[in-house]
Design a protein around this motif. Structure first.
Motif, PDB file in Angstrom:
ATOM      1  N   LEU A 108      37.424 -47.109  22.612  1.00 11.07           N
ATOM      2  CA  LEU A 108      36.213 -47.228  21.806  1.00 11.07           C
ATOM      3  C   LEU A 108      36.536 -47.715  20.397  1.00 11.07           C
ATOM      4  O   LEU A 108      37.440 -47.182  19.748  1.00 11.07           O
ATOM      5  N   PRO A 109      35.811 -48.724  19.893  1.00  6.54           N
ATOM      6  CA  PRO A 109      36.107 -49.249  18.557  1.00  6.54           C
ATOM      7  C   PRO A 109      35.633 -48.330  17.439  1.00  6.54           C
ATOM      8  O   PRO A 109      36.067 -48.458  16.302  1.00  6.54           O
ATOM      9  N   ASN A 110      34.691 -47.416  17.753  1.00  7.45           N
ATOM     10  CA  ASN A 110      34.125 -46.492  16.772  1.00  7.45           C
ATOM     11  C   ASN A 110      33.346 -45.443  17.545  1.00  7.45           C
ATOM     12  O   ASN A 110      33.288 -45.483  18.783  1.00  7.45           O
ATOM     13  N   LEU A 111      32.738 -44.518  16.842  1.00  6.82           N
ATOM     14  CA  LEU A 111      31.919 -43.492  17.491  1.00  6.82           C
ATOM     15  C   LEU A 111      30.446 -43.611  17.091  1.00  6.82           C
ATOM     16  O   LEU A 111      29.684 -42.645  17.187  1.00  6.82           O
ATOM     17  N   GLU A 112      30.035 -44.788  16.669  1.00  2.18           N
ATOM     18  CA  GLU A 112      28.674 -45.005  16.196  1.00  2.18           C
ATOM     19  C   GLU A 112      27.727 -45.316  17.357  1.00  2.18           C
ATOM     20  O   GLU A 112      27.853 -46.334  18.036  1.00  2.18           O
ATOM     21  N   ASP A 113      26.774 -44.443  17.603  1.00  2.74           N
ATOM     22  CA  ASP A 113      25.731 -44.642  18.619  1.00  2.74           C
ATOM     23  C   ASP A 113      26.283 -44.795  20.032  1.00  2.74           C
ATOM     24  O   ASP A 113      25.820 -45.645  20.804  1.00  2.74           O
ATOM     25  N   TRP A 114      27.252 -43.953  20.397  1.00  5.37           N
ATOM     26  CA  TRP A 114      27.696 -43.851  21.783  1.00  5.37           C
ATOM     27  C   TRP A 114      27.163 -42.551  22.360  1.00  5.37           C
ATOM     28  O   TRP A 114      27.027 -41.555  21.655  1.00  5.37           O
ATOM     29  N   ALA A 115      26.877 -42.566  23.657  1.00  7.29           N
ATOM     30  CA  ALA A 115      26.429 -41.358  24.339  1.00  7.29           C
ATOM     31  C   ALA A 115      27.627 -40.655  24.963  1.00  7.29           C
ATOM     32  O   ALA A 115      28.459 -41.295  25.609  1.00  7.29           O
ATOM     33  N   CYS A 116      27.704 -39.341  24.762  1.00 11.89           N
ATOM     34  CA  CYS A 116      28.781 -38.547  25.343  1.00 11.89           C
ATOM     35  C   CYS A 116      28.152 -37.456  26.209  1.00 11.89           C
ATOM     36  O   CYS A 116      27.338 -36.671  25.724  1.00 11.89           O
ATOM     37  N   VAL A 117      28.536 -37.420  27.486  1.00 10.12           N
ATOM     38  CA  VAL A 117      27.927 -36.511  28.453  1.00 10.12           C
ATOM     39  C   VAL A 117      28.959 -35.493  28.908  1.00 10.12           C
ATOM     40  O   VAL A 117      30.091 -35.842  29.270  1.00 10.12           O
ATOM     41  N   ARG A 118      28.544 -34.245  28.897  1.00 10.91           N
ATOM     42  CA  ARG A 118      29.401 -33.137  29.355  1.00 10.91           C
ATOM     43  C   ARG A 118      28.641 -32.361  30.424  1.00 10.91           C
ATOM     44  O   ARG A 118      27.435 -32.131  30.296  1.00 10.91           O
TER      45      ARG A 118
END
Length: 467
Positions: free
Chosen positions: A94-104
């Protein structure tokens, strides 16, 4: 010696009652359009010139961005993940953590990642996926390094051509009285006199989707007018919706064209009880055209987020908007005030010492970024398409006005780009001359303001790279 005049080949047209809508004038057959059967490449001269001019100007203003990938190339990473045989995105790249969805997964339910990241967490692009589908063959050649910025410039130039083709079609069909030169001027106005200008030169996931949405909207409307091409209209409608979800509501335009195209819409609606099969057939074919992509997208959403209509924003990782989403949801009346302010009431910021003109990155009034809006409220004529276009604008605008953020880092209210093509078509059919002094002043103001936006806006790319 007097001669008896020859009878007219066309029957006389009865005058319309006051206030009645103007029916479309039958145009020549489709094959007679430029580029139709039997026509050579010369028929595409205007489109080719428009593409080249649009590309040259947008690429020039894109400047150093044009030569490299943006700092938010989410669709590139999604496409590459598919090519690698996975439906999630590798968190290691990932190039950054801006506006990514993370599902657990917690107790058998899919929830948003909170706190420390865990090995089983899955990462996804939190936006509709169709732009990644379009990028797929190019990502196959270039991998993660594919340049989404130059791709966005090319898409922007193609969108201008698509809009010109739509306007030309409306003129040939008799829905608009605009000349070819006026249609060309309006296409250039879309490119350089609206928020499209700064969106098309940036790349980045948010702006790439807006620009592609404009192109697909033009293709959808071109096939939806008169409901004469329901399968193609449905296909392009699904593409547009899976690029920008608010465009789902633009389906109203086709429904109106199929059920009550006018001019006497009330009578047409009453007649449906007696003869409903032709309209039902058109709606069925429209659904048939939209179904394949819609079904795939729903299955993909169900796999990723456990819900057919969820594209990922409820799972944004460590995002500034999560508090509002948890409190009010993605859409709520509580958001209306700030979105109305961003769309209509925010003005440029003037500093006198030193003298400097600035803007609020949360929005800028549409009366400055699209001054022609004023003339839509006082049209010279109300032709057949006047009502369906306005209703489509209204339903497409509602999601953005009740959404949990205003568009954040932007110049102007960028969500308005979802319905800007409809607004410009409304102007095209509304009867105002492009040579009217007030219209020329509004056009000049719009170009000037959006030129300012194209050169002054500093967004995510510049902040990350410290340009």
């Amino acid at each position: 010696m007097s001669r008896t005049p020859k009878p007219s080949a066309e029957p006389p047209v009865a005058p319309l009652p006051p206030g009645a809508e103007t029916p479309p004038v039958p145009g020549p057959p489709e094959a007679a359009e430029p580029g139709g059967p039997g026509r050579g490449w010369a028929a595409y001269k205007t489109e080719a010139l428009l593409f080249l001019v649009g590309f040259a100007v947008l690429a020039s203003f894109s400047s150093q961005r044009f030569l490299r990938q943006s700092a938010a190339p989410h669709f590139v990473y999604q496409a590459q993940s598919w090519l690698e045989g996975r439906l999630d995105v590798d968190p290691e790249v990932l190039p950054n953590l801006e506006d990514w969805a993370c599902v657990r997964v917690r107790e058998g339910k899919k929830v948003r990642c909170e706190g420390r990241l865990l090995p089983g967490d899955r990462w996804y692009v939190s936006f509709p996926s169709f732009p990644a589908v379009v990028m797929l063959p190019f990502v196959a050649l270039h991998g993660y390094q594919f340049n989404d910025t130059s791709f966005g410039v090319i898409t922007g130039a193609l969108a201008l051509v698509s809009f010109y083709v739509l306007l030309r079609f409306l003129s040939r069909r008799g829905e608009s009285s605009r000349s070819p030169h006026e249609n060309l001027a309006l296409a250039l106005l879309l490119g350089f006199g609206t928020l499209f200008f700064y969106c098309a030169i940036r790349g980045e996931v948010w702006f790439s989707a807006e620009v592609m949405g404009v192109a697909l909207t033009c293709l959808y409307v071109r096939n939806a007018v008169g409901a004469n091409r329901p399968v193609l209209a449905g296909l392009f409608f699904s593409m547009a919706t899976l690029t920008r979800t608010p465009l789902l509501f633009a389906g109203l335009f086709f429904v109106l064209e199929a059920l009550c195209p006018g001019p006497d819409r009330r009578e047409q609606l009453r007649a449906l009880s007696r003869n409903w099969k032709p309209a039902a057939r058109k709606l069925g074919l429209f659904a048939l055209g939209a179904a394949p992509l819609a079904g795939l997208a729903a299955a993909y959403n169900l796999y990723r987020f456990g819900r057919l209509g969820e594209f990922g924003h409820a799972f944004l990782y460590n995002n500034r908007v999560n508090l509002d989403i948890d409190r009010h949801g993605l859409f709520n009346l509580a958001y209306l005030g700030r979105n109305l302010e961003a769309a209509f009431f925010k003005l440029p910021q003037v500093s006198w010492n030193p003298l400097r003109l600035g803007y609020d990155p949360h929005g800028l009034t549409l009366l400055l970024t699209l001054p022609l809006l004023v003339f839509l409220l006082i049209p010279k004529s109300r032709p057949r398409l006047h009502l369906p276009l306005w209703l489509t604008v209204a339903v497409c605008a509602l999601p953005g006005l009740f959404y949990q953020n205003t568009g954040y880092m932007q110049f102007g209210f960028r969500f308005s780009l979802d319905y800007t093509p409809y607004l410009l078509v409304l102007f095209a059919v509304g009867g105002w001359s492009l040579r009217h002094r007030a219209v020329l002043a509004a056009v000049a103001l719009g170009v000037l303001v959006n030129f300012w936006g194209a050169v002054a806006f500093r967004g995510y790319t510049e902040l990350v790279r410290n340009w």
